[in-house]
Design a protein around this motif. Structure first.
Motif, PDB file in Angstrom:
ATOM      1  N   CYS A 141      13.773  97.861  79.437  1.00  0.00           N
ATOM      2  CA  CYS A 141      13.945  96.464  78.953  1.00  0.00           C
ATOM      3  C   CYS A 141      14.598  95.497  80.044  1.00  0.00           C
ATOM      4  O   CYS A 141      14.310  94.238  80.112  1.00  0.00           O
ATOM      5  CB  CYS A 141      14.949  96.604  77.914  1.00  0.00           C
ATOM      6  N   HIS A 142      15.400  96.021  80.868  1.00  0.00           N
ATOM      7  CA  HIS A 142      15.943  95.248  81.857  1.00  0.00           C
ATOM      8  C   HIS A 142      14.935  94.780  82.932  1.00  0.00           C
ATOM      9  O   HIS A 142      14.963  93.781  83.408  1.00  0.00           O
ATOM     10  CB  HIS A 142      16.987  95.952  82.598  1.00  0.00           C
ATOM     11  N   HIS A 160       9.723  95.454  71.935  1.00  0.00           N
ATOM     12  CA  HIS A 160      10.007  93.908  72.170  1.00  0.00           C
ATOM     13  C   HIS A 160       9.778  93.778  73.937  1.00  0.00           C
ATOM     14  O   HIS A 160       9.346  92.760  74.141  1.00  0.00           O
ATOM     15  CB  HIS A 160      11.443  93.769  71.809  1.00  0.00           C
ATOM     16  N   ALA A 161      10.192  94.880  74.492  1.00  0.00           N
ATOM     17  CA  ALA A 161       9.872  94.836  75.902  1.00  0.00           C
ATOM     18  C   ALA A 161       8.475  94.895  76.412  1.00  0.00           C
ATOM     19  O   ALA A 161       7.937  94.239  77.090  1.00  0.00           O
ATOM     20  CB  ALA A 161      10.465  96.194  76.546  1.00  0.00           C
ATOM     21  N   ALA A 162       7.619  95.642  75.645  1.00  0.00           N
ATOM     22  CA  ALA A 162       6.145  95.692  75.828  1.00  0.00           C
ATOM     23  C   ALA A 162       5.635  94.245  75.404  1.00  0.00           C
ATOM     24  O   ALA A 162       4.434  93.659  76.031  1.00  0.00           O
ATOM     25  CB  ALA A 162       5.576  96.908  75.013  1.00  0.00           C
ATOM     26  N   LEU A 163       6.064  93.783  74.315  1.00  0.00           N
ATOM     27  CA  LEU A 163       5.488  92.371  73.971  1.00  0.00           C
ATOM     28  C   LEU A 163       5.951  91.469  75.177  1.00  0.00           C
ATOM     29  O   LEU A 163       4.910  90.440  75.538  1.00  0.00           O
ATOM     30  CB  LEU A 163       6.125  92.117  72.560  1.00  0.00           C
ATOM     31  N   ALA A 194      12.633  85.827  75.686  1.00  0.00           N
ATOM     32  CA  ALA A 194      12.896  85.821  74.272  1.00  0.00           C
ATOM     33  C   ALA A 194      12.843  87.386  74.012  1.00  0.00           C
ATOM     34  O   ALA A 194      13.741  88.006  73.659  1.00  0.00           O
ATOM     35  CB  ALA A 194      12.660  84.818  73.341  1.00  0.00           C
ATOM     36  N   SER A 195      11.752  87.823  74.127  1.00  0.00           N
ATOM     37  CA  SER A 195      11.425  89.199  73.697  1.00  0.00           C
ATOM     38  C   SER A 195      12.309  90.383  74.636  1.00  0.00           C
ATOM     39  O   SER A 195      12.677  91.282  73.929  1.00  0.00           O
ATOM     40  CB  SER A 195       9.805  89.236  73.802  1.00  0.00           C
ATOM     41  N   ALA A 212      15.062  93.006  73.572  1.00  0.00           N
ATOM     42  CA  ALA A 212      14.714  94.234  73.695  1.00  0.00           C
ATOM     43  C   ALA A 212      16.253  94.885  74.424  1.00  0.00           C
ATOM     44  O   ALA A 212      16.617  95.750  74.146  1.00  0.00           O
ATOM     45  CB  ALA A 212      13.747  94.547  74.874  1.00  0.00           C
ATOM     46  N   VAL A 213      16.749  93.969  75.512  1.00  0.00           N
ATOM     47  CA  VAL A 213      17.873  94.449  76.073  1.00  0.00           C
ATOM     48  C   VAL A 213      19.206  94.626  75.102  1.00  0.00           C
ATOM     49  O   VAL A 213      20.134  95.401  74.923  1.00  0.00           O
ATOM     50  CB  VAL A 213      18.421  93.490  77.247  1.00  0.00           C
TER      51      VAL A 213
END
Length: 87
Positions: free
Chosen positions: A59-60, A16-19, A44-45, A49-50
């Motif tokens: 993520c942060h 999710h973080a990479a997206l 949103a992604s 992730a967080v």
């Protein structure tokens, strides 16, 4: 690839973080009228992730960058400080 990773493993925070990072960079390089929607998707992604792993500095970091690009500076600073703390 990251969309597919999220489909395969929806609980993988790093996917999710990479997206989110992809959406952020697209917001920079795509047509200006696409920026708002891309930043919303990035946020949103990153928030997802967080939520999945709030101990992962990436993520942060990506959430902080998304907030920054939206002019949400207080939230951005808080997320980026958390990034430094975790990293």
């Amino acid at each position: 690839c990251f969309r597919r990773a999220v489909e395969i493993e929806p609980e993988m925070a790093r996917a999710h973080a990479a997206l989110s990072y992809v959406f952020l960079y697209r917001a920079i390089y795509e047509e200006p009228e696409m920026r708002r929607g891309l930043l919303e998707m990035a946020t949103a992604s990153a928030m997802r992730a967080v939520m999945l792993d709030d101990r992962d500095s990436l993520c942060h970091c990506v959430l902080g960058r998304a907030y920054s690009m939206q002019g949400r500076y207080e939230e951005a600073i808080a997320e980026l400080e958390k990034t430094l703390e975790l990293n």
